[in-house]
Design a protein around this motif. Structure first.
Motif, short mmCIF file in Angstrom:
data_model
loop_
_atom_site.label_atom_id
_atom_site.label_comp_id
_atom_site.label_asym_id
_atom_site.label_seq_id
_atom_site.Cartn_x
_atom_site.Cartn_y
_atom_site.Cartn_z
N VAL A 87 0.43 -1.27 0.07
CA VAL A 87 0.08 -0.26 0.34
C VAL A 87 1.16 1.31 -0.35
O VAL A 87 1.99 1.70 1.47
CB VAL A 87 -1.22 -0.15 1.17
N PRO A 88 0.92 2.02 -1.27
CA PRO A 88 2.01 2.96 -1.20
C PRO A 88 1.25 3.81 -0.51
O PRO A 88 0.55 4.52 0.09
CB PRO A 88 1.80 3.48 -2.65
N GLY A 89 3.15 4.40 0.60
CA GLY A 89 2.05 5.29 0.91
C GLY A 89 2.15 4.77 2.98
O GLY A 89 2.39 5.95 4.38
N VAL A 90 1.98 3.68 3.47
CA VAL A 90 2.54 2.42 4.21
C VAL A 90 3.60 1.45 4.64
O VAL A 90 3.26 1.60 3.58
CB VAL A 90 0.82 1.48 3.89
N GLY A 91 4.27 1.95 5.25
CA GLY A 91 5.22 1.06 6.01
C GLY A 91 4.89 -0.70 5.27
O GLY A 91 3.18 -0.70 6.32
N VAL A 92 5.39 -1.10 5.03
CA VAL A 92 5.20 -2.37 5.13
C VAL A 92 5.03 -3.38 6.63
O VAL A 92 3.80 -4.08 6.19
CB VAL A 92 6.25 -3.64 3.94
N LEU A 93 6.02 -3.19 7.22
CA LEU A 93 5.68 -3.45 8.26
C LEU A 93 4.56 -3.15 9.32
O LEU A 93 3.42 -3.52 9.87
CB LEU A 93 7.24 -3.65 9.38
N ASP A 94 4.35 -1.87 8.82
CA ASP A 94 2.99 -0.62 9.84
C ASP A 94 1.64 -2.08 8.94
O ASP A 94 0.67 -2.78 9.88
CB ASP A 94 2.51 0.49 9.37
N LEU A 95 2.13 -1.78 8.02
CA LEU A 95 0.85 -3.23 7.05
C LEU A 95 0.48 -4.40 7.63
O LEU A 95 -0.17 -4.69 8.07
CB LEU A 95 1.47 -2.58 5.36
N ALA A 96 1.52 -5.41 7.81
CA ALA A 96 1.42 -6.80 8.64
C ALA A 96 1.22 -6.11 9.98
O ALA A 96 0.17 -7.52 10.44
CB ALA A 96 2.79 -6.44 8.22
N GLN A 97 1.25 -5.19 10.42
CA GLN A 97 1.34 -6.07 11.78
C GLN A 97 -0.47 -5.30 12.52
O GLN A 97 -1.13 -5.91 13.34
CB GLN A 97 1.98 -4.97 12.95
N TRP A 98 -1.08 -4.35 11.17
CA TRP A 98 -2.00 -3.89 11.29
C TRP A 98 -2.87 -5.45 10.56
O TRP A 98 -4.18 -5.59 11.47
CB TRP A 98 -2.10 -2.70 10.13
N MET A 99 -2.82 -6.20 9.70
CA MET A 99 -3.72 -7.15 9.05
C MET A 99 -3.44 -8.35 10.26
O MET A 99 -4.73 -8.64 10.50
CB MET A 99 -2.48 -7.62 7.69
N GLN A 100 -2.11 -8.15 11.15
CA GLN A 100 -1.70 -9.54 12.17
C GLN A 100 -3.21 -9.24 13.39
O GLN A 100 -3.89 -10.00 13.76
CB GLN A 100 -0.88 -9.17 12.87
N ARG A 101 -3.65 -7.89 13.93
CA ARG A 101 -3.87 -7.58 14.52
C ARG A 101 -5.31 -7.34 14.41
O ARG A 101 -6.92 -7.45 15.08
CB ARG A 101 -4.07 -5.97 15.16
N ASN A 102 -6.07 -7.52 12.82
CA ASN A 102 -7.37 -6.81 12.91
C ASN A 102 -7.89 -7.98 11.77
O ASN A 102 -9.25 -8.16 11.20
CB ASN A 102 -7.61 -5.66 12.14
N LEU A 103 -7.46 -9.52 10.93
CA LEU A 103 -7.56 -9.73 9.88
C LEU A 103 -7.61 -11.40 10.16
O LEU A 103 -6.26 -11.45 10.94
CB LEU A 103 -6.56 -9.17 8.13
N ASN A 104 -8.28 -12.67 10.00
CA ASN A 104 -7.79 -13.45 9.15
C ASN A 104 -7.02 -14.27 8.46
O ASN A 104 -7.42 -13.22 7.35
CB ASN A 104 -9.17 -14.86 9.76
N TYR A 105 -6.22 -15.18 8.71
CA TYR A 105 -5.76 -15.57 6.69
C TYR A 105 -4.53 -17.16 7.34
O TYR A 105 -4.47 -17.16 8.38
CB TYR A 105 -4.80 -14.18 7.02
N ASP A 106 -3.88 -17.40 6.50
CA ASP A 106 -3.91 -18.60 6.60
C ASP A 106 -2.48 -18.38 6.85
O ASP A 106 -1.85 -18.46 8.34
CB ASP A 106 -3.42 -19.76 5.27
N GLN A 107 -1.91 -17.61 6.14
CA GLN A 107 -0.25 -16.56 6.30
C GLN A 107 0.31 -15.25 6.21
O GLN A 107 -0.79 -14.85 4.76
CB GLN A 107 0.24 -18.14 5.35
#
Ligand code: ZN
Length: 145
Positions: A87-107
């Motif tokens: 997501v251009p403009g969003v740090g990749v680690l910030d993006l991943a950490q937000w997903m970790q807190r808020n979404l369900n996924y396999d990997q």
């Protein structure tokens, strides 16, 4: 063809390698259904939360394309269950950490500090986080800076 409000089949199947080498990359219907699920369950919530375009660098890969780019033989990209994106403009680690807190996924894989790989499969949502780093064989567990 739209898969969800913000995502098209064209962007989920686009590949520079496929274009350059004239490799077909047209998914069968069952794979299209998986891509739609991935868009709805993962990519749309990211798009909505950050309110910015999600840039998919790799979604579906036909088996021939996956071999051409040296992808894993069991890649969920070949099933339409995975996407690599930023997501251009969003740090990749910030993006991943937000997903970790808020979404369900396999990997959820934080890859080389440069993009996120995420996979989604009904019935197998392990919520597993991994990190790939240059110079490190395999994956580290968790999201590591
Ligand atoms: Zn990937």
């Amino acid at each position: 063809m739209n898969l969800s409000p913000h995502f098209t089949l064209a962007e989920m199947t686009a590949s520079q390698t496929a274009a350059r080498r004239d490799i077909p990359n047209d998914p069968p219907p069952a794979v299209i259904a998986n891509l739609r699920t991935l868009c709805i369950e993962v990519l749309e919530p990211v798009r909505t939360h950050f309110d910015r375009p999600v840039v998919v660098s790799s979604g579906y890969r036909s088996p021939i394309l996956n071999r051409a780019i040296g992808g894993s033989g069991s890649s969920q990209h070949c099933l339409g269950e995975a996407a690599d994106f930023t997501v251009p403009g969003v740090g990749v680690l910030d993006l991943a950490q937000w997903m970790q807190r808020n979404l369900n996924y396999d990997q959820l894989i934080y890859e080389y500090g440069r993009w996120v790989h995420v996979s989604y499969r009904h019935g197998r949502l392990r919520n597993m986080e991994l990190t790939a780093k240059y110079g490190v064989r395999g994956y580290l567990t968790g999201l590591r800076a």
